[in-house]
Design an enzyme around this catalytic site. Structure first.
Site, mmCIF file in Angstrom:
data_model
loop_
_atom_site.group_PDB
_atom_site.id
_atom_site.type_symbol
_atom_site.label_atom_id
_atom_site.label_comp_id
_atom_site.label_asym_id
_atom_site.label_seq_id
_atom_site.Cartn_x
_atom_site.Cartn_y
_atom_site.Cartn_z
ATOM 1 N N ARG A 181 -0.195 -15.608 -12.868
ATOM 2 C CA ARG A 181 -0.281 -15.113 -14.103
ATOM 3 C C ARG A 181 1.031 -15.163 -14.763
ATOM 4 O O ARG A 181 1.247 -15.112 -16.066
ATOM 5 C CB ARG A 181 -0.846 -13.590 -14.167
ATOM 6 C CG ARG A 181 -2.585 -13.508 -13.912
ATOM 7 C CD ARG A 181 -2.965 -12.158 -13.614
ATOM 8 N NE ARG A 181 -2.234 -11.883 -12.346
ATOM 9 C CZ ARG A 181 -2.523 -10.670 -11.601
ATOM 10 N NH1 ARG A 181 -3.448 -9.892 -12.068
ATOM 11 N NH2 ARG A 181 -1.913 -10.429 -10.529
ATOM 12 N N SER A 222 -7.666 -6.344 -11.569
ATOM 13 C CA SER A 222 -8.564 -5.564 -11.099
ATOM 14 C C SER A 222 -8.167 -4.114 -11.319
ATOM 15 O O SER A 222 -8.820 -3.195 -11.701
ATOM 16 C CB SER A 222 -9.228 -5.890 -9.747
ATOM 17 O OG SER A 222 -9.684 -7.193 -9.392
ATOM 18 N N LYS A 260 -5.799 -0.198 2.660
ATOM 19 C CA LYS A 260 -6.186 -0.312 1.078
ATOM 20 C C LYS A 260 -7.239 0.652 0.580
ATOM 21 O O LYS A 260 -8.191 0.604 1.649
ATOM 22 C CB LYS A 260 -6.343 -1.670 0.579
ATOM 23 C CG LYS A 260 -5.296 -2.508 -0.096
ATOM 24 C CD LYS A 260 -5.559 -3.450 -0.800
ATOM 25 C CE LYS A 260 -4.734 -3.981 -1.631
ATOM 26 N NZ LYS A 260 -5.066 -5.460 -2.573
ATOM 27 N N HIS A 301 -10.529 -13.866 -12.424
ATOM 28 C CA HIS A 301 -10.846 -14.580 -11.141
ATOM 29 C C HIS A 301 -11.800 -15.787 -11.322
ATOM 30 O O HIS A 301 -11.690 -16.960 -10.692
ATOM 31 C CB HIS A 301 -11.399 -13.524 -10.359
ATOM 32 C CG HIS A 301 -10.438 -12.482 -9.733
ATOM 33 N ND1 HIS A 301 -11.106 -11.118 -9.779
ATOM 34 C CD2 HIS A 301 -9.366 -12.515 -9.000
ATOM 35 C CE1 HIS A 301 -10.220 -10.453 -9.284
ATOM 36 N NE2 HIS A 301 -8.832 -11.175 -8.904
HETATM 37 O O1 PNS Z 1 -6.632 -9.578 -4.252
HETATM 38 P P1 PNS Z 1 -5.420 -9.219 -3.309
HETATM 39 O O2 PNS Z 1 -5.445 -7.825 -2.791
HETATM 40 O O3 PNS Z 1 -4.124 -9.657 -4.203
HETATM 41 O O4 PNS Z 1 -5.444 -10.489 -2.028
HETATM 42 C C1 PNS Z 1 -4.627 -10.410 -1.146
HETATM 43 C C2 PNS Z 1 -5.041 -11.391 0.014
HETATM 44 C C3 PNS Z 1 -6.310 -11.245 0.637
HETATM 45 C C4 PNS Z 1 -5.036 -12.824 -0.436
HETATM 46 C C5 PNS Z 1 -3.664 -11.312 1.009
HETATM 47 O O5 PNS Z 1 -3.554 -9.929 1.143
HETATM 48 C C6 PNS Z 1 -3.811 -11.912 2.164
HETATM 49 O O6 PNS Z 1 -3.388 -13.209 2.154
HETATM 50 N N1 PNS Z 1 -4.278 -11.220 3.375
HETATM 51 C C7 PNS Z 1 -4.561 -11.640 4.646
HETATM 52 C C8 PNS Z 1 -3.580 -11.467 5.527
HETATM 53 C C9 PNS Z 1 -2.534 -12.533 5.850
HETATM 54 O O7 PNS Z 1 -2.838 -13.652 6.016
HETATM 55 N N2 PNS Z 1 -1.126 -11.942 5.748
HETATM 56 C C10 PNS Z 1 -0.231 -12.827 6.002
HETATM 57 C C11 PNS Z 1 0.198 -13.654 4.443
HETATM 58 S S1 PNS Z 1 1.196 -15.031 4.742
#
Ligand code: PNS
Length: 166
Positions: free
Chosen positions: A91, A128, A41, A17
């Site tokens: 990745r 993570s 989560k 990150h």
């Molecule tokens: O570290 P993560 O858990 O992979 O992060 C995921 C994250 C926060 C980037 C993703 O879940 C997200 O964009 N969440 C916001 C909700 C949202 O906008 N959902 C629609 C996506 S198009």
């Protein structure tokens, strides 16, 4: 001002990150590290701890702000803050397959572009989730996380949803 967001759970933030965020900081005037909350989560660390670890490890970099993202749409978050780009590290091709529909959706919803940065080879295996599992099972994770995160991972009780050592 060109403002970007690096969104994620950061549970916890790791060296992969940090490398992507540092590269994003070189491309934009301001980078917001938006720490997400998803009540479906189960996190290892609280939102406050996840933000504190991110702040501690990013303190030496200029132009980076760590903020909670809340539970809503990332597209709305970007719209409200005048953010023109979402930066994500890639990745693997499976990361790309997962990210591409979200990138397209976010562009349709808020006109926000997603910039993909290929992960540095040294970090392509890091997540993570994997780091927490190696830690709980007694493996050495000191190469994968910054010192302040390592301290917390080693000090904390293992989460109950992962197998305990011994
Ligand atoms: O570290 P993560 O858990 O992979 O992060 C995921 C994250 C926060 C980037 C993703 O879940 C997200 O964009 N969440 C916001 C909700 C949202 O906008 N959902 C629609 C996506 S198009």
């Amino acid at each position: 001002m060109r403002r970007a967001v690096c969104p994620g759970s950061f549970d916890p933030i790791h060296n992969g990150h940090l490398e992507v965020i540092a590269r994003a900081a070189g491309l934009f005037d301001e980078v917001i590290v938006a720490v997400s909350t998803n009540y479906a989560k189960k996190y290892r660390f609280s939102l406050e701890d996840r933000m504190e670890m991110a702040r501690e490890t990013l303190a030496s970099l200029r132009g980076i702000i760590v903020e909670p993202m809340g539970e809503g749409l990332l597209a709305e978050y970007c719209r409200h803050r005048g953010i023109s780009a979402i930066v994500k590290g890639l990745r693997s091709s499976s990361d790309f397959d997962y990210e591409l529909p979200m990138a397209t959706m976010n562009r349709q919803l808020a006109g926000v572009e997603t910039v993909f940065l290929p992960a540095e080879a040294h970090y392509v295996h890091l997540s993570s989730t994997l780091i927490k599992e190696v830690n709980v099972l007694g493996g050495d994770i000191s190469d994968f996380v910054p010192k302040s995160v390592l301290k917390r991972l080693l000090a904390g009780e293992p989460p109950t949803d992962l197998p305990r050592k011994g």
